[in-house]
Design an enzyme around this catalytic site. Structure first.
Site, PDB file in Angstrom:
ATOM      1  N   SER A  33      -6.931  14.003   4.466  1.00  0.00           N
ATOM      2  CA  SER A  33      -6.766  14.956   5.577  1.00  0.00           C
ATOM      3  C   SER A  33      -7.577  16.227   5.355  1.00  0.00           C
ATOM      4  CB  SER A  33      -5.290  15.292   5.799  1.00  0.00           C
ATOM      5  OG  SER A  33      -4.699  15.760   4.609  1.00  0.00           O
ATOM      6  N   HIS A  42      -1.694   7.636   3.097  1.00  0.00           N
ATOM      7  CA  HIS A  42      -1.699   9.107   2.966  1.00  0.00           C
ATOM      8  C   HIS A  42      -0.400   9.652   3.580  1.00  0.00           C
ATOM      9  CE1 HIS A  42      -3.199  13.059   2.446  1.00  0.00           C
ATOM     10  NE2 HIS A  42      -4.016  13.154   3.471  1.00  0.00           N
ATOM     11  N   HIS A  99      -0.693   7.965  -7.050  1.00  0.00           N
ATOM     12  CA  HIS A  99      -1.542   9.043  -6.546  1.00  0.00           C
ATOM     13  C   HIS A  99      -2.957   8.867  -7.086  1.00  0.00           C
ATOM     14  CE1 HIS A  99      -2.907  13.071  -5.404  1.00  0.00           C
ATOM     15  NE2 HIS A  99      -1.924  13.026  -4.531  1.00  0.00           N
ATOM     16  N   ARG A 146       5.689  18.625  -6.011  1.00  0.00           N
ATOM     17  CA  ARG A 146       6.193  18.764  -4.631  1.00  0.00           C
ATOM     18  C   ARG A 146       7.410  17.857  -4.445  1.00  0.00           C
ATOM     19  NH1 ARG A 146       0.894  17.105  -1.468  1.00  0.00           N
ATOM     20  NH2 ARG A 146       1.141  15.427  -2.988  1.00  0.00           N
ATOM     21  N   ASP A 196       5.760  12.222  -0.784  1.00  0.00           N
ATOM     22  CA  ASP A 196       6.314  11.484   0.346  1.00  0.00           C
ATOM     23  C   ASP A 196       7.579  10.698   0.013  1.00  0.00           C
ATOM     24  OD1 ASP A 196       4.278  12.243   2.196  1.00  0.00           O
ATOM     25  OD2 ASP A 196       2.915  10.930   1.105  1.00  0.00           O
TER      26      ASP A 196
HETATM   27  N1  CMX Z   1       2.614   0.355  -5.136  1.00  0.00           N
HETATM   28  C1  CMX Z   1       1.920  -0.784  -5.406  1.00  0.00           C
HETATM   29  N2  CMX Z   1       0.662  -0.787  -5.854  1.00  0.00           N
HETATM   30  C2  CMX Z   1       0.088   0.417  -6.054  1.00  0.00           C
HETATM   31  C3  CMX Z   1       0.745   1.624  -5.845  1.00  0.00           C
HETATM   32  C4  CMX Z   1       2.061   1.573  -5.344  1.00  0.00           C
HETATM   33  N3  CMX Z   1       2.758   2.673  -5.038  1.00  0.00           N
HETATM   34  N4  CMX Z   1      -0.099   2.639  -6.143  1.00  0.00           N
HETATM   35  C5  CMX Z   1      -1.257   2.068  -6.534  1.00  0.00           C
HETATM   36  N5  CMX Z   1      -1.149   0.729  -6.471  1.00  0.00           N
HETATM   37  C6  CMX Z   1      -2.190  -0.262  -6.703  1.00  0.00           C
HETATM   38  C7  CMX Z   1      -3.343  -0.023  -5.734  1.00  0.00           C
HETATM   39  O1  CMX Z   1      -3.059  -0.579  -4.459  1.00  0.00           O
HETATM   40  C8  CMX Z   1      -4.492  -0.679  -6.441  1.00  0.00           C
HETATM   41  O2  CMX Z   1      -4.368  -2.059  -6.255  1.00  0.00           O
HETATM   42  P1  CMX Z   1      -5.681  -2.989  -6.056  1.00  0.00           P
HETATM   43  O3  CMX Z   1      -6.447  -2.853  -7.335  1.00  0.00           O
HETATM   44  O4  CMX Z   1      -5.109  -4.334  -5.820  1.00  0.00           O
HETATM   45  O5  CMX Z   1      -6.430  -2.420  -4.889  1.00  0.00           O
HETATM   46  C9  CMX Z   1      -4.184  -0.357  -7.906  1.00  0.00           C
HETATM   47  O6  CMX Z   1      -2.766  -0.074  -7.966  1.00  0.00           O
HETATM   48  C10 CMX Z   1      -4.952   0.839  -8.434  1.00  0.00           C
HETATM   49  O7  CMX Z   1      -4.719   1.937  -7.593  1.00  0.00           O
HETATM   50  P2  CMX Z   1      -4.750   3.437  -8.154  1.00  0.00           P
HETATM   51  O8  CMX Z   1      -6.128   3.693  -8.677  1.00  0.00           O
HETATM   52  O9  CMX Z   1      -3.610   3.698  -9.040  1.00  0.00           O
HETATM   53  O10 CMX Z   1      -4.469   4.279  -6.838  1.00  0.00           O
HETATM   54  P3  CMX Z   1      -5.508   4.756  -5.718  1.00  0.00           P
HETATM   55  O11 CMX Z   1      -6.107   6.039  -6.167  1.00  0.00           O
HETATM   56  O12 CMX Z   1      -6.454   3.669  -5.330  1.00  0.00           O
HETATM   57  O13 CMX Z   1      -4.543   5.004  -4.469  1.00  0.00           O
HETATM   58  C11 CMX Z   1      -2.555   5.755  -3.425  1.00  0.00           C
HETATM   59  C12 CMX Z   1      -3.647   6.085  -4.440  1.00  0.00           C
HETATM   60  C13 CMX Z   1      -1.699   6.990  -3.206  1.00  0.00           C
HETATM   61  C14 CMX Z   1      -3.211   5.395  -2.085  1.00  0.00           C
HETATM   62  C15 CMX Z   1      -1.697   4.585  -3.958  1.00  0.00           C
HETATM   63  O14 CMX Z   1      -1.021   4.999  -5.129  1.00  0.00           O
HETATM   64  C16 CMX Z   1      -0.694   4.056  -2.955  1.00  0.00           C
HETATM   65  O15 CMX Z   1      -1.044   3.202  -2.133  1.00  0.00           O
HETATM   66  N6  CMX Z   1       0.593   4.566  -2.973  1.00  0.00           N
HETATM   67  C17 CMX Z   1       1.577   4.190  -2.012  1.00  0.00           C
HETATM   68  C18 CMX Z   1       1.330   4.905  -0.691  1.00  0.00           C
HETATM   69  C19 CMX Z   1       1.656   6.384  -0.834  1.00  0.00           C
HETATM   70  O16 CMX Z   1       2.713   6.781  -1.300  1.00  0.00           O
HETATM   71  N7  CMX Z   1       0.729   7.241  -0.343  1.00  0.00           N
HETATM   72  C20 CMX Z   1       0.957   8.705  -0.301  1.00  0.00           C
HETATM   73  C21 CMX Z   1       0.186   9.480  -1.364  1.00  0.00           C
HETATM   74  C22 CMX Z   1       0.399  10.981  -1.209  1.00  0.00           C
HETATM   75  C23 CMX Z   1      -0.221  11.467   0.060  1.00  0.00           C
HETATM   76  O17 CMX Z   1      -1.451  11.434   0.172  1.00  0.00           O
HETATM   77  O18 CMX Z   1       0.505  11.845   0.975  1.00  0.00           O
END
Ligand code: CMX
Length: 436
Positions: free
Chosen positions: A240, A270, A317, A326, A372
Site C-alpha cells: 500500500s 496485505h 511477514h 502492532r 492483522d
Molecule cells: N501461512 C502459510 N504459509 C505461509 C505463511 C502463512 N501465514 N507465511 C508465509 N508462508 C509461506 C509463503 O506462502 C511462501 O510459500 P511458497 O514458497 O509456497 O510461495 C513461504 O512461506 C515463504 O514465504 P515468506 O518469505 O516467509 O513470506 P513472504 O515475504 O513471501 O510473504 C506474507 C509475506 C505476509 C505475504 C506471508 O507471510 C503471508 O501470506 N501471510 C499470511 C497473510 C497475512 O497475514 N498478510 C498480512 C501481512 C501484514 C500486512 O501487510 O497487513
C-alpha cells in the site's frame, strides 16, 4: 499559512540540501547488491526507497519518527478522559518529526474542521454503487472521485514551480484526511445500518468523531485512535505505501494516489488479511458449534488450512522476524478491556499454536503473528461484525502515513519511479553464461 504547514516548510527547506548533497557528491556510492533471488522474488530486501517517517527493524518492529509504539502512545498529547493520544497529534509527528504541544494539536483539529465537509457528489456516487460492493471498492471509488477538487491538479495546470509541489499536495492531503473518517463511517452506516447516517460532530477529535459516526460508544473512540496510529505507516516497501508513493511519483494527485494505495491494501496477503482472520475463525467456530476448541483441535484446523494450500492469515511477514509490536499493542488493549471475549481467546490460542506449526512446516520465514491477527477481534467485540469492513479501518490509518510520505517526496523533489526490468535470457546469461 497554518503553523503546521509553516513548520513543515522549514523542515523541508532544511532537509533539501542533505538529499541534494547525497545525490550530487555521493551518487555513485553503493547501497546494496541485488541478487537474482531478489529480482525474481518480489524485490524482497532490496534497499531502494528512502523515507524518514518510519523505519521497520526486522527484530524490533516499527518506529515512527524514531519512536516505538509505546513511546508514541506515552508521549503524544492525550484526548481528555481517554487512554489514547490524538490522531491529529500523531499526524503532526509524522509530518514534522516533532512531538506537538496541546496547542499545536488543537490547531490541526481546527484545520481539519475547516476542511471536513464531504461534497455531496461523493455520497451520490456511493449510493449509486451496488450495495453489495465490497466496502474497499466503495472507499477507493469515493476517494478517487474527489480528484475533481484537487488543488494540485489546478495549480499544476497554472504552472506551479516544482519546488512548491509539496504545498499543493499538503492542501490536498489535509483536505482528504479531514474527510476520510466521515466517508468511511458513511460507507459502514449506508451499507450495514440501513442508511441511518450519523452526522459528524465538530467538537470531537478524529478518533472520537469516527466512533460517534459509527454509532459506537466508549471505549471505541480509543480503539479508533489506536487503530489509526498503529496502521499508519510501515516504512515504504509494503504494497500500500509503495503503491501510493509510486502513483504520486507520476504527479498523480493525492486522490488518485490514496485510491491506488487502497486497491493494494485490499489484497488478502496485505491489509485484507484482517478480514481473512475473522472469516477463518468463523469457519472454525461454526465447525465447533460455538465451543472453544482445545489446543489439539486448533492444531488440526491450522494443519488442514496449510494442507489445503492456503496461508494462515495474520501470520508471517516479509520483513519482520518477530511478533509484530502492532499485534502486541492490540493484545495489551484486549487483555485490559476484553480478556474474556471468546474470539480473543481463540486468537490467543492461535498465538500459542500457529508459530510452532509454521516452523515445523518450514516454509514461512517468520512464523509470528502480524498486525492483522488481532485487529478484527477488537472490532468484533465492539459490535463491528461485518468483517468486510475491517480493511477500510486499516486504510484510514494507512492514509495518514502515505499522505505524509507523499508530501515529503514532493518536498524533496523525488523523481518519477522507473526501475529497470530484464529478461529471463539476460538473467541466465548473468547466472551461467547461457547464450539465448
Ligand atoms: N501461512 C502459510 N504459509 C505461509 C505463511 C502463512 N501465514 N507465511 C508465509 N508462508 C509461506 C509463503 O506462502 C511462501 O510459500 P511458497 O514458497 O509456497 O510461495 C513461504 O512461506 C515463504 O514465504 P515468506 O518469505 O516467509 O513470506 P513472504 O515475504 O513471501 O510473504 C506474507 C509475506 C505476509 C505475504 C506471508 O507471510 C503471508 O501470506 N501471510 C499470511 C497473510 C497475512 O497475514 N498478510 C498480512 C501481512 C501484514 C500486512 O501487510 O497487513
Amino acid at each position: 499559512m497554518s503553523s503546521l504547514k509553516k513548520k513543515l516548510e522549514e523542515k523541508i527547506l532544511q532537509h533539501r540540501p542533505r538529499t541534494e548533497r547525497l545525490v550530487k557528491e555521493y551518487g555513485d556510492v553503493k547501497v546494496d547488491e541485488v541478487k537474482i533471488s531478489q529480482v525474481i522474488g518480489g524485490m524482497r530486501g532490496i534497499k531502494c526507497l528512502v523515507t524518514d517517517i518510519s523505519y521497520l527493524d526486522p527484530f524490533e518492529g516499527i518506529r515512527f519518527r524514531g519512536y516505538t509504539i509505546p513511546e508514541v502512545l506515552e508521549k503524544l498529547p492525550k484526548v481528555p478522559g481517554a487512554e489514547m493520544p490524538y490522531v491529529e497529534g500523531f499526524l503532526y509527528l509524522l509530518l514534522t518529526g516533532d512531538i506537538p504541544t496541546m496547542q499545536e494539536v488543537e490547531e490541526v483539529h481546527k484545520e481539519f474542521n475547516a476542511r471536513k465537509k464531504v461534497p455531496q457528489y461523493v455520497f451520490d456516487i456511493l449510493h449509486a454503487m451496488p450495495k453489495d460492493s465490497h466496502p474497499m471498492t466503495m472507499f477507493a471509488t469515493a476517494i478517487m472521485s474527489m480528484h475533481l477538487d484537487s488543488v494540485f491538479d489546478k495549480e499544476y495546470r497554472k504552472g506551479i514551480q516544482k519546488a512548491d509541489y509539496w504545498s499543493a499536495y499538503y492542501e490536498d492531503a489535509m483536505n482528504l484526511l479531514a474527510k476520510i473518517p466521515e466517508i468511511a463511517a458513511h460507507i459502514y452506516r449506508w451499507k450495514y445500518k440501513d442508511g441511518d447516517i450519523i452526522p459528524s460532530d465538530p467538537d470531537l477529535d478524529m478518533g472520537g468523531n469516527f466512533a460517534h459516526m459509527m454509532g459506537i460508544g466508549r471505549p471505541y473512540d480509543d480503539v479508533a485512535r489506536l487503530y489509526f496510529i498503529l496502521h499508519s505507516d510501515h516504512e515504504s516497501g509494503n504494497v500500500s505505501a509503495h503503491t501510493g508513493h509510486l502513483v504520486a511519483s507520476a504527479l498523480s494527485d493525492i486522490y488518485y494516489s490514496i485510491s491506488a494505495m487502497l486497491n493494494g491494501l485490499a489484497g488478502p496477503l496485505h491489509g485484507l488479511a484482517n478480514e481473512e482472520v475473522l472469516r477463518w475463525l468463523q469457519g472454525v467456530m461454526d465447525s465447533m458449534g460455538g465451543k472453544i476448541p482445545t489446543e489439539e483441535e486448533m492444531k488440526k484446523f491450522v494443519w488442514d488450512t496449510l494442507e489445503s494450500g492456503k496461508v494462515v492469515p495474520g501470520f508471517g511477514h516479509a520483513v519482520l522476524r518477530k511478533t509484530d509490536p502492532r499485534y502486541m499493542a492490540q493484545r495489551e488493549f484486549c487483555l485490559k478491556h476484553l480478556p474474556d471475549d471468546p474470539i480473543f481467546k481463540y486468537v490467543d490460542l492461535l498465538f500459542k499454536v500457529v508459530p510452532p506449526i509454521l516452523l515445523e512446516q518450514g516454509k514461512a520465514k517468520n512464523p509470528w503473528p502480524n498486525v492483522d491477527a488481532q485487529s478484527g477481534v477488537i472490532q468484533w467485540h465492539y459490535g463491528v461484525r461485518e468483517y468486510e469492513f475491517y480493511t477500510v479501518l486499516f486504510g484510514i490509518g494507512r492514509a495518514l502515513g502515505v499522505c505524509s510520505n507523499i508530501i515529503w517526496a514532493r518536498g524533496l523533489g523525488y523523481p518519477i519511479e522507473r526501475p529497470k526490468s530484464v529478461t529471463t535470457d539476460m538473467l541466465e546469461e548473468i547466472a551461467f553464461g547461457k547464450k539465448s
